[in-house]
Design a protein around this motif. Structure first.
Motif, mmCIF file in Angstrom:
data_model
loop_
_atom_site.group_PDB
_atom_site.id
_atom_site.type_symbol
_atom_site.label_atom_id
_atom_site.label_comp_id
_atom_site.label_asym_id
_atom_site.label_seq_id
_atom_site.Cartn_x
_atom_site.Cartn_y
_atom_site.Cartn_z
ATOM 1 N N GLY A 1 40.216 33.340 51.096
ATOM 2 C CA GLY A 1 39.716 33.821 49.806
ATOM 3 C C GLY A 1 39.724 35.336 49.654
ATOM 4 O O GLY A 1 38.953 35.890 48.868
ATOM 5 N N GLU A 2 40.594 36.027 50.388
ATOM 6 C CA GLU A 2 40.718 37.459 50.191
ATOM 7 C C GLU A 2 41.286 37.744 48.793
ATOM 8 O O GLU A 2 41.789 36.835 48.118
ATOM 9 C CB GLU A 2 41.676 38.073 51.236
ATOM 10 N N ALA A 3 41.242 39.002 48.390
ATOM 11 C CA ALA A 3 41.916 39.405 47.157
ATOM 12 C C ALA A 3 43.391 39.659 47.476
ATOM 13 O O ALA A 3 43.722 40.121 48.568
ATOM 14 C CB ALA A 3 41.283 40.675 46.620
ATOM 15 N N VAL A 4 44.267 39.325 46.544
ATOM 16 C CA VAL A 4 45.679 39.661 46.726
ATOM 17 C C VAL A 4 45.983 40.935 45.940
ATOM 18 O O VAL A 4 45.653 41.049 44.756
ATOM 19 C CB VAL A 4 46.600 38.516 46.267
ATOM 20 N N LEU A 5 46.584 41.893 46.635
ATOM 21 C CA LEU A 5 47.012 43.142 46.012
ATOM 22 C C LEU A 5 48.527 43.041 45.852
ATOM 23 O O LEU A 5 49.271 43.183 46.821
ATOM 24 C CB LEU A 5 46.618 44.318 46.911
ATOM 25 N N SER A 6 48.962 42.730 44.640
ATOM 26 C CA SER A 6 50.392 42.519 44.418
ATOM 27 C C SER A 6 51.064 43.839 44.072
ATOM 28 O O SER A 6 50.631 44.562 43.179
ATOM 29 C CB SER A 6 50.591 41.522 43.269
ATOM 30 N N LEU A 7 52.145 44.150 44.812
ATOM 31 C CA LEU A 7 52.839 45.421 44.606
ATOM 32 C C LEU A 7 54.015 45.281 43.646
ATOM 33 O O LEU A 7 54.810 46.203 43.489
ATOM 34 C CB LEU A 7 53.339 45.969 45.963
ATOM 35 N N GLY A 8 54.142 44.117 43.011
ATOM 36 C CA GLY A 8 55.337 43.824 42.217
ATOM 37 C C GLY A 8 55.629 44.814 41.104
ATOM 38 O O GLY A 8 56.783 45.002 40.730
ATOM 39 N N ARG A 9 54.579 45.446 40.565
ATOM 40 C CA ARG A 9 54.833 46.371 39.445
ATOM 41 C C ARG A 9 55.316 47.744 39.923
ATOM 42 O O ARG A 9 55.768 48.543 39.106
ATOM 43 C CB ARG A 9 53.570 46.520 38.602
ATOM 44 N N LEU A 10 55.241 48.018 41.205
ATOM 45 C CA LEU A 10 55.739 49.314 41.692
ATOM 46 C C LEU A 10 57.238 49.171 41.973
ATOM 47 O O LEU A 10 57.702 49.341 43.097
ATOM 48 C CB LEU A 10 54.989 49.742 42.961
ATOM 49 N N GLY B 1 33.427 45.699 50.240
ATOM 50 C CA GLY B 1 33.584 44.823 51.405
ATOM 51 C C GLY B 1 34.466 43.618 51.135
ATOM 52 O O GLY B 1 34.336 42.587 51.797
ATOM 53 N N ILE B 2 35.371 43.733 50.164
ATOM 54 C CA ILE B 2 36.279 42.621 49.843
ATOM 55 C C ILE B 2 37.621 42.882 50.526
ATOM 56 O O ILE B 2 38.327 43.832 50.178
ATOM 57 C CB ILE B 2 36.505 42.505 48.319
ATOM 58 N N PRO B 3 38.021 42.049 51.475
ATOM 59 C CA PRO B 3 39.309 42.259 52.127
ATOM 60 C C PRO B 3 40.480 42.017 51.180
ATOM 61 O O PRO B 3 40.374 41.216 50.244
ATOM 62 C CB PRO B 3 39.323 41.245 53.268
ATOM 63 N N VAL B 4 41.577 42.723 51.471
ATOM 64 C CA VAL B 4 42.727 42.744 50.574
ATOM 65 C C VAL B 4 43.980 42.327 51.343
ATOM 66 O O VAL B 4 44.229 42.818 52.440
ATOM 67 C CB VAL B 4 42.906 44.183 50.035
ATOM 68 N N VAL B 5 44.753 41.430 50.753
ATOM 69 C CA VAL B 5 46.032 41.029 51.326
ATOM 70 C C VAL B 5 47.153 41.639 50.485
ATOM 71 O O VAL B 5 47.355 41.226 49.343
ATOM 72 C CB VAL B 5 46.169 39.489 51.335
ATOM 73 N N PRO B 6 47.875 42.640 51.006
ATOM 74 C CA PRO B 6 48.990 43.194 50.238
ATOM 75 C C PRO B 6 50.131 42.178 50.168
ATOM 76 O O PRO B 6 50.416 41.492 51.149
ATOM 77 C CB PRO B 6 49.423 44.429 51.039
ATOM 78 N N GLN B 7 50.742 42.069 49.013
ATOM 79 C CA GLN B 7 51.810 41.067 48.835
ATOM 80 C C GLN B 7 52.950 41.654 48.007
ATOM 81 O O GLN B 7 52.728 42.265 46.977
ATOM 82 C CB GLN B 7 51.230 39.835 48.136
#
Ligand code: 2HG
Ligand code: ZN
Length: 457
Positions: free
Chosen positions: A88-97, A67-73
């Motif tokens: 305070g959402e979690a950040v999902l960083s796509l930088g490594r892709l 139930g933790i919301p995610v912000v794609p960045q």
């Protein structure tokens, strides 16, 4: 993980991406917490940096289950708080892709990871005589995943269209952790709903884009740029209209004004192009194979709108010097304060009226506010930047966006809705439109895990 009591979710995420790619220390995560303007700020609960699609899928599934919301960045260059963990959402960083595949010269396409920057993509295409059709000032940071998620526009829209038009295929992770993929690149594919087209411009609310098959275009060998100081907006519009008809290589038609030019010159420490002021400045660029300078100069010589304030350039350094007056507006504005950014479009027939009324509209609400406007003339796309407002004071935003709606325009031409304009979506989208969008969101992300609070209030 620097925690006395290990959090089971964090342990599982560290198991997926490796402990080095799960950031919990505020010193490490704070840079992911605000958008480029600094107007929208939050503190991510943690930042997770997966390496590939399988890891993205596993991370989204774990966060969803917890139930933790995610912000794609991607490159975090949003100007509307579109990738900011405000609550305070979690950040999902796509930088490594960031992997870019081999360029397919026959198909004029390339497979790119969501985290590849625009500049890296251009570098990969160039040796093949190709380039990417979208270009914008944040090219060194902006990633193709974020650009597709926001349907970014930029300076070449009049020739190649926006980001959505460059997407030939897409892979994405949905809110339940499942992966949808249409990457094969068979030029024609009419098999049901076009999900990549739906996810383009969905601002991370329907899925997390992980890979893209992107169209490339021939890289023109020759370019010429002209900067013109003109007497009126009407003259600017008639000149650009004529240029579109006369110059097949026309790919940019940009506008800015005296106050913005002065801000850029002071910020960049450069002299203005001419000692005297002009009502409007227009920059046009033509690109193609063979001399572009002579046709551009000949065209300008015949146009009644063009006076003595005209500079043309073909050499790269001279072109860049002229472009800098336009391209450095964004950084010059940010250096002067935290702006409210209203990226709007109005029908060309209403552009003059909009410009004539915009400043007064703002000063009625906030007499001390300062308005700097510039933009992409051919699309009627103006960037109205307002300085001197409190970050949360939306009165001037509302007044300008209502004016845009009254004139038949759009409240967001290319930057998206993010959180900055969600309250105003109804001004230019109908109740039926918004209900259909909400139905899609509810179907694909029933628990509201992906980028909550973006697009919809
Ligand atoms: C541009 O056209 C970008 O330069 C940014 O869309 C616009 O800073 C802005 O408002
Ligand atoms: Zn723009």
């Amino acid at each position: 993980l620097n925690r006395d009591v290990p959090d089971p979710l964090l342990l599982r995420l560290a198991g997926i991406v490796g402990p080095d790619h799960l950031l919990t220390d505020p010193d490490m995560t704070s840079g992911y917490g605000s958008d480029w303007t600094g107007r929208f700020r939050g503190s991510p609960r943690f930042v997770v940096r997966p390496a590939d699609t399988a890891e993205v899928a596993a991370v989204v599934a774990e966060c969803g289950a917890a139930g933790i919301p995610v912000v794609p960045q991607g490159g975090n260059t949003s100007l509307v708080g579109g990738a900011t963990p405000l609550h305070g959402e979690a950040v999902l960083s796509l930088g490594r892709l960031s992997e870019i595949g081999a360029v397919d010269p026959a198909g004029q396409e390339v497979l790119a990871g969501a985290g590849a920057t625009l500049a890296a993509l251009q570098d990969a295409a160039r040796p093949h005589g190709l380039r990417f059709g979208v270009d914008l000032a944040s090219r060194d940071s902006a990633t193709v995943g974020g650009m597709a998620a926001t349907n970014a526009g930029g300076i070449h829209v009049l020739r190649h269209g926006m980001m959505r038009a460059q997407v030939a295929g897409m892979e994405a992770v949905l809110a339940d952790g499942s992966v949808i993929s249409r990457l094969t690149g068979a030029g024609k594919d009419n098999t049901g709903y076009d999900l990549p087209n739906l996810l383009a411009g969905s601002e991370g609310t329907l899925g997390v884009i992980t890979r893209l098959r992107l169209r490339l275009v021939p890289d023109p060998s020759d370019r010429a740029v002209a900067l013109l100081g003109l007497r009126s907006v009407a003259d600017a519009l008639s000149l650009v209209g004529a240029a579109r008809a006369a110059l097949p290589g026309l790919e940019a038609a940009e506008a800015f004004f005296q106050d913005g030019l002065e801000l850029v010159c002071a910020h960049a420490g450069v002299a203005p192009p001419w000692p005297e002021a002009h009502a409007v400045y227009v920059l046009v660029e033509s690109a193609g194979t063979g001399d572009q300078l002579s046709p551009l100069a000949e065209f300008l010589a015949e146009r009644p709108e063009v006076g003595l304030a005209a500079a043309v350039a073909a050499e790269a350094r001279d072109r860049e010097r002229l472009w800098a007056y336009r391209e450095r507006h964004t950084e010059a504005v940010n250096a002067a304060g935290v702006p409210h950014k209203l990226d709007v479009a109005v029908p060309l027939a209403a552009l003059e009226e909009f410009l004539a009324r915009a400043n007064e509209t703002v000063s009625t609400v906030e007499p001390n506010a300062r308005v700097v406007t510039f933009g992409h003339l051919a699309e009627g796309n103006l960037h109205v930047n307002i300085l001197g407002l409190e970050p949360e004071d939306e009165r001037a935003d509302e007044a300008i966006l209502r004016l845009v709606a009254d004139l038949g325009g759009s409240i967001s031409a290319e930057h998206g809705i993010g959180v900055a304009k969600r309250r105003f979506l109804h001004l230019t989208r109908s109740a039926a439109d918004i209900a259909a969008m909400r139905a899609l969101k509810a179907a694909l992300d029933p628990r509201g895990i992906l980028n909550p609070g973006v697009i919809f209030p």
